[in-house]
Structures are given as C-alpha cells and as structure tokens.
Design a protein around this motif. Structure first.
Motif, PDB file in Angstrom:
ATOM      1  N   GLU A  91       0.830  -1.213   0.000  1.00  0.00           N
ATOM      2  CA  GLU A  91       0.000   0.000   0.000  1.00  0.00           C
ATOM      3  C   GLU A  91       0.864   1.262   0.000  1.00  0.00           C
ATOM      4  O   GLU A  91       0.542   2.229  -0.679  1.00  0.00           O
ATOM      5  CB  GLU A  91      -0.921  -0.003   1.216  1.00  0.00           C
TER       6      GLU A  91
ATOM      7  N   LEU B  79       3.967   1.690  -1.160  1.00  0.00           N
ATOM      8  CA  LEU B  79       4.615   1.914  -2.455  1.00  0.00           C
ATOM      9  C   LEU B  79       3.604   2.337  -3.508  1.00  0.00           C
ATOM     10  O   LEU B  79       3.874   3.217  -4.328  1.00  0.00           O
ATOM     11  CB  LEU B  79       5.376   0.659  -2.907  1.00  0.00           C
ATOM     12  N   MET B  80       2.424   1.712  -3.478  1.00  0.00           N
ATOM     13  CA  MET B  80       1.376   2.113  -4.431  1.00  0.00           C
ATOM     14  C   MET B  80       0.989   3.563  -4.186  1.00  0.00           C
ATOM     15  O   MET B  80       0.800   4.346  -5.124  1.00  0.00           O
ATOM     16  CB  MET B  80       0.137   1.225  -4.280  1.00  0.00           C
ATOM     17  N   SER B  81       0.872   3.935  -2.915  1.00  0.00           N
ATOM     18  CA  SER B  81       0.485   5.304  -2.571  1.00  0.00           C
ATOM     19  C   SER B  81       1.530   6.301  -3.059  1.00  0.00           C
ATOM     20  O   SER B  81       1.187   7.403  -3.499  1.00  0.00           O
ATOM     21  CB  SER B  81       0.315   5.417  -1.051  1.00  0.00           C
TER      22      SER B  81
ATOM     23  N   GLY C 176       3.216   6.000  -5.621  1.00  0.00           N
ATOM     24  CA  GLY C 176       3.190   6.034  -7.090  1.00  0.00           C
ATOM     25  C   GLY C 176       4.129   5.046  -7.747  1.00  0.00           C
ATOM     26  O   GLY C 176       4.433   5.175  -8.937  1.00  0.00           O
TER      27      GLY C 176
ATOM     28  N   HIS D  58      -8.360   7.062  -2.337  1.00  0.00           N
ATOM     29  CA  HIS D  58      -6.955   7.198  -2.737  1.00  0.00           C
ATOM     30  C   HIS D  58      -6.619   6.300  -3.924  1.00  0.00           C
ATOM     31  O   HIS D  58      -5.547   6.435  -4.514  1.00  0.00           O
ATOM     32  CB  HIS D  58      -6.076   6.855  -1.532  1.00  0.00           C
TER      33      HIS D  58
ATOM     34  N   LEU E 100      -6.307   2.941  -3.816  1.00  0.00           N
ATOM     35  CA  LEU E 100      -5.569   1.720  -3.479  1.00  0.00           C
ATOM     36  C   LEU E 100      -6.413   0.488  -3.746  1.00  0.00           C
ATOM     37  O   LEU E 100      -5.888  -0.607  -3.969  1.00  0.00           O
ATOM     38  CB  LEU E 100      -5.142   1.742  -2.004  1.00  0.00           C
TER      39      LEU E 100
ATOM     40  N   PHE F 219      -0.399   6.198   6.698  1.00  0.00           N
ATOM     41  CA  PHE F 219      -1.138   5.052   7.229  1.00  0.00           C
ATOM     42  C   PHE F 219      -1.065   5.002   8.759  1.00  0.00           C
ATOM     43  O   PHE F 219      -0.221   5.645   9.374  1.00  0.00           O
ATOM     44  CB  PHE F 219      -0.572   3.755   6.642  1.00  0.00           C
TER      45      PHE F 219
END
Lengths: 240, 259
Positions: A132, A134-136, A138, B57, B59, B83
């Motif tokens: 999550e 790393l995805m956040s 980008g 977001h 995700l 988070f």
C-alpha cells in the motif's frame, strides 16, 4: 582407522604445501560455481520477484513449478545440457561441451530455480508489508521490484548462499558436461569422485576437507557481513 | 502545494465495495469532497473508515459506482497517504523521503532542498542519517508525514495518524496537520478520537456499517447531528449501536440501516 588417519595426514600435507594440482582444481571450482551463482542471481531474483508481485494466468502453477525445480536431479540436468551441447545437439556448433562454460551452464540451470523460488518467498513477504505504501507513493509493480530486492537484501544473502551451496556441492551435472578432464574441467567434486575410484584417498580427502572449508568460509563471511550490516541498521540492538 | 491544476472536488457516486464472497463493506456512498480544510471521518470499528480512504486514494477499486476527481487524469500524482502504522523503508530517514521524491522524478538538487525543508519542519533534521526503523513510533509517524508532505500533495489522506501515539506525539502530528492545511492541502483523515475530531474537523463524515449516514460541517455536526446514531455516537453512549431494540414502536425498520 590407520588408513583413514594416514589419508588425513596426507590431505593436510597437500593443503599446507599448496599443491599446484590442488590449487588449480580449487580455482576452477570456485570460478565455475561463483560465475554460475552470479548468473543465476541476475536471472533468478527478478524472476522470483515478478512471480511474487504480478498476477497472471498460470502464476500459481509457475510457483509450484519453480519449487519443484529446486529438487532438479543434477544428473538429468547434465544429460540435457550434454544433449544440447553435443555435436548433434542444437548448440553443438559452439563447441562448448567439456569446457568450463558447459559446467557453468549446467549449474546455472540447477541454481536459478532455487534462487527464484526462495526470492519469491522473501519478496512476497516484504510486498505484503510495503504494497500500500509503495502504491500510494506512485511506484508501479515493476518499479517496486528493485526496491523490494534492495530492502530484502539481508534475507536474499541467505538465498544466494543456498544457491552457492547447491552449485559447489554438485557433481553429477559437471561430470557429464565437463568430462572431468585433467587441467581443463576437473573441479573438486569430480576430482573427489575420481580419486576415490582410483583408491587415492589422501587427495580425495584433502579435496573434501578443502571443499567443506571453502563452503563454510564463504558462508561464514557472508553471514558476518550480513550480521554487521543488519546490526548497523538496527543500531546494535540485535540480541544474539 | 502543487497547484498546476486542481484535482478537487472528489465525487463519489453510489460507491459500493464488496469482499470476494460478495459481502458489502461499503454501501451506496454518494458525496462530494471539496477543496480546502480538514474532512474528518468518524464512526465505530468496522464502519468502513479505512476502506473509504483507500477507495478515495485509489488503493482499491469500488465494486460498483464511480469515484471521480475533477482532474480526469493524473490525479494520483497530487495525492499522498499516511497510514495508521507507518511503513518505513529499510534505509535512512533522508533516504525514505528521497525515495518518494525520486519516484516523482524530481531532480536531485531540488530533492535535497525539499528533504531538508520537510525534515526541519517535522523536527527530524538531527535524525536525517539515522536508520528509519530505529526511530520511535511517534518519530516514524512524523517521518511518514514528512515523506507525504514532501510530495506537496493537493489531498493528503491520513488513516488514524495518531492512533498509537501518546498525547505529546499526537499533539505534534496535529500541529503539523494544521500547518499542512494552512498551505492549502485538503486533509481527509479518519480518527477514533472524538476530541481530536472536535479540535480538527472542518467537516465530518459519519460512517456506520459501511454507510455514510451524515456529512456535515463540523460545527453543525457536533452541535446538532441529524442522524440519531451520530447523536448517540458523539454523546459516547455505549449502547448507541443497539438502535432498533426494545418495543416494536421504538424499532426502526429503515432498510437503509440494515446490514
């Protein structure tokens, strides 16, 4: 017992006097195995990481296949590489059979699945933690692979050592594709097999002791480097 | 803040999220989040607060419905998220922030300036070369905030950013959030702490069992919430969730509130 102790003394003599034949065999062994493990690492780690991160049809089957290949019989791998590299084989024109290159190819085939399968497990665990974030930030999955391999580097040292252990201890494949030719393709494991069959237990035992010592040294050095780096990362708080 | 083009408002239109076996965890949420201020999402455990943030977001994808940013493409580059449990890359404090900027293809000299700036603002300058995993939990959360802040997002999502922090560490985070908001970043955060919600919220979204039951300006919400569950929740009534029990007359049979 007397034979054994005589052989042991003779073996130590060979090591202490740095016998030239022994040195040549040791150098070739290390050269072949380290090259094979390096190539297998370059191929196996990204493959393992990709299997861990990407979802595609047959992914589960590929994971099972990689795990199954970890137990690939060296003699069979040697036979396949032999057939490929022999004069009548598809790669016969390159004249690689009975050369160190052929031995490296065989060992790469044996070690790559081990490194890929174990890397998959390490990266999968880390991805669970990082996904999550790393995805956040980008990062695409492809971009995440070098990050995960770098951040999992301490665990991956153990993976590479497992690969090296397999390569350095292997005898069947290199015997078939290398031919155990004196001063050309003779490595420690094939030399041990030959010397035992000739009854020359001193040299066989000397090679055996050296093989164990080298494997243990490489493992210990890698472990110490890994421990020191980990200790630095955790501010010396690692207990025992 | 990156003002190249405004990504807000964010419009959610009949958004549902279901598990693989079809159980709905987010149900028919329709609302709009406009630019500016702090939107605080409150609700009991299992209300779907964290899922709501993750859906917004990007995700996770909604099972049904649409989530649309005003900026049709590239909206992801203008968002960041902090988070509940900070995820620290296995590298130094500085390298953690640098990694985020590197992903945004920001040139090294500019990266260095931004890193120094955000570490100073978050009080982490002296720890710049320390391994991030050696920081205390509060410091790690500040680093996570610094890493997100460095990206100069238009929208910053925060999932219970002070949940595991002591009051002093939580205070520091709240102060930083105020500073980030003052720079024009929209904050969308969840919290369990009603006191924090009262202190910080400009608007409140009240979620219950996956449904958005109320979305109102904070002052209005805390003085006179329209929804009876929200009323019970802000009063701190322990049995507020047992609505519908008691006499038949007292029962509510509003299917909207059924699980």
């Amino acid at each position: 017992m007397t034979d054994f102790s005589d052989a042991f003394q003779a073996a130590l003599g060979l090591i202490v006097t740095l016998d030239s034949d022994l040195a040549e065999i040791v150098a070739l062994s290390l050269g072949v195995s380290l090259t094979a493990v390096t190539i297998a690492t370059v191929i196996g780690m990204p493959v393992g990481a990709m299997v861990a991160l990407f979802r595609f049809p047959g992914r589960h089957g590929l994971s099972v296949f990689l795990n199954a290949l970890m137990g690939l019989p060296p003699v069979v791998v040697g036979l396949i590489v032999y057939l490929m590299l022999s004069r009548m084989g598809p790669f016969g024109v390159f004249g690689l059979l009975f050369t160190p290159t052929a031995m490296i190819i065989a060992q790469v085939l044996l070690v790559t699945p081990i490194i890929a399968a174990l890397t998959r497990q390490v990266v999968e665990d880390l991805w669970r933690e990082y996904r999550e974030q790393l995805m956040s930030l980008g990062a695409s999955k492809m971009r995440a692979i070098p990050t995960l391999l770098w951040d999992g580097r301490f665990s991956l040292v153990t993976v590479v050592l497992a690969g090296f252990g397999r390569a350095s201890a292997e005898v069947g494949a290199v015997m078939i594709v290398g031919g155990n030719i004196d001063h050309a393709t003779r490595v420690m494991t094939t030399a041990i097999a030959l010397e035992v069959s000739k009854g020359n237990l001193a040299l066989a035992l000397g090679l055996g002791i050296l093989l164990i010592a080298l494997s243990a040294t490489i493992g210990a050095v890698a472990y110490i480097i890994k421990e020191r780096a980990e200790r630095r990362m955790s501010g010396g708080m690692l207990g025992g | 803040m990156n003002n190249a083009s405004n990504v807000l408002p964010l419009v959610l239109d009949n958004v549902w999220y279901r598990t693989l076996d079809g159980m709905p965890l987010i149900k028919e949420i329709t609302t709009t989040l406009k630019a500016g201020g702090k939107a605080v999402i409150i609700g009991p455990n299992g209300a779907g607060k964290s899922l709501f943030l993750r859906l917004c977001h990007g995700l996770i994808e909604p099972s049904e419905g649409n989530i649309k940013w005003q900026l049709a493409s590239g909206a992801a580059a203008h968002q960041a998220m902090v988070f509940q449990r900070p995820v620290m890359l296995r590298r130094t404090v500085r390298a953690n922030v640098d990694y985020a900027l590197h992903l945004q293809k920001i040139a090294p000299p500019t990266r260095s300036q931004i890193i120094n700036d955000v570490l100073e603002k978050t009080g982490l300058s002296r720890l710049a070369d320390t391994q991030a995993r050696l920081l205390s939990f509060g410091e790690q959360q500040r680093l996570a905030l610094a890493r997100a802040w460095a990206l100069k997002p238009q929208v910053l999502f925060m999932d219970e950013p002070t949940a595991s922090l002591d009051p002093s560490a939580a205070y520091l985070i709240e102060q930083l959030i105020e500073t980030i908001t003052a720079q024009g970043t929209k904050i969308i955060m969840t919290t369990h702490d009603l006191g924090q919600a009262r202190r910080m919220a400009d608007e409140v979204l009240f979620l219950h069992r996956g449904r958005l039951l109320e979305h109102a300006p904070a002052e209005q919400f805390f003085s006179a919430p329209k929804n009876d569950l929200a009323q019970a929740f802000i009063k701190g009534e322990l049995l507020w969730w047992r609505r519908g029990e008691g006499s038949d007359d007292a029962k509510r049979h509003d299917p909207k509130h059924a699980r």
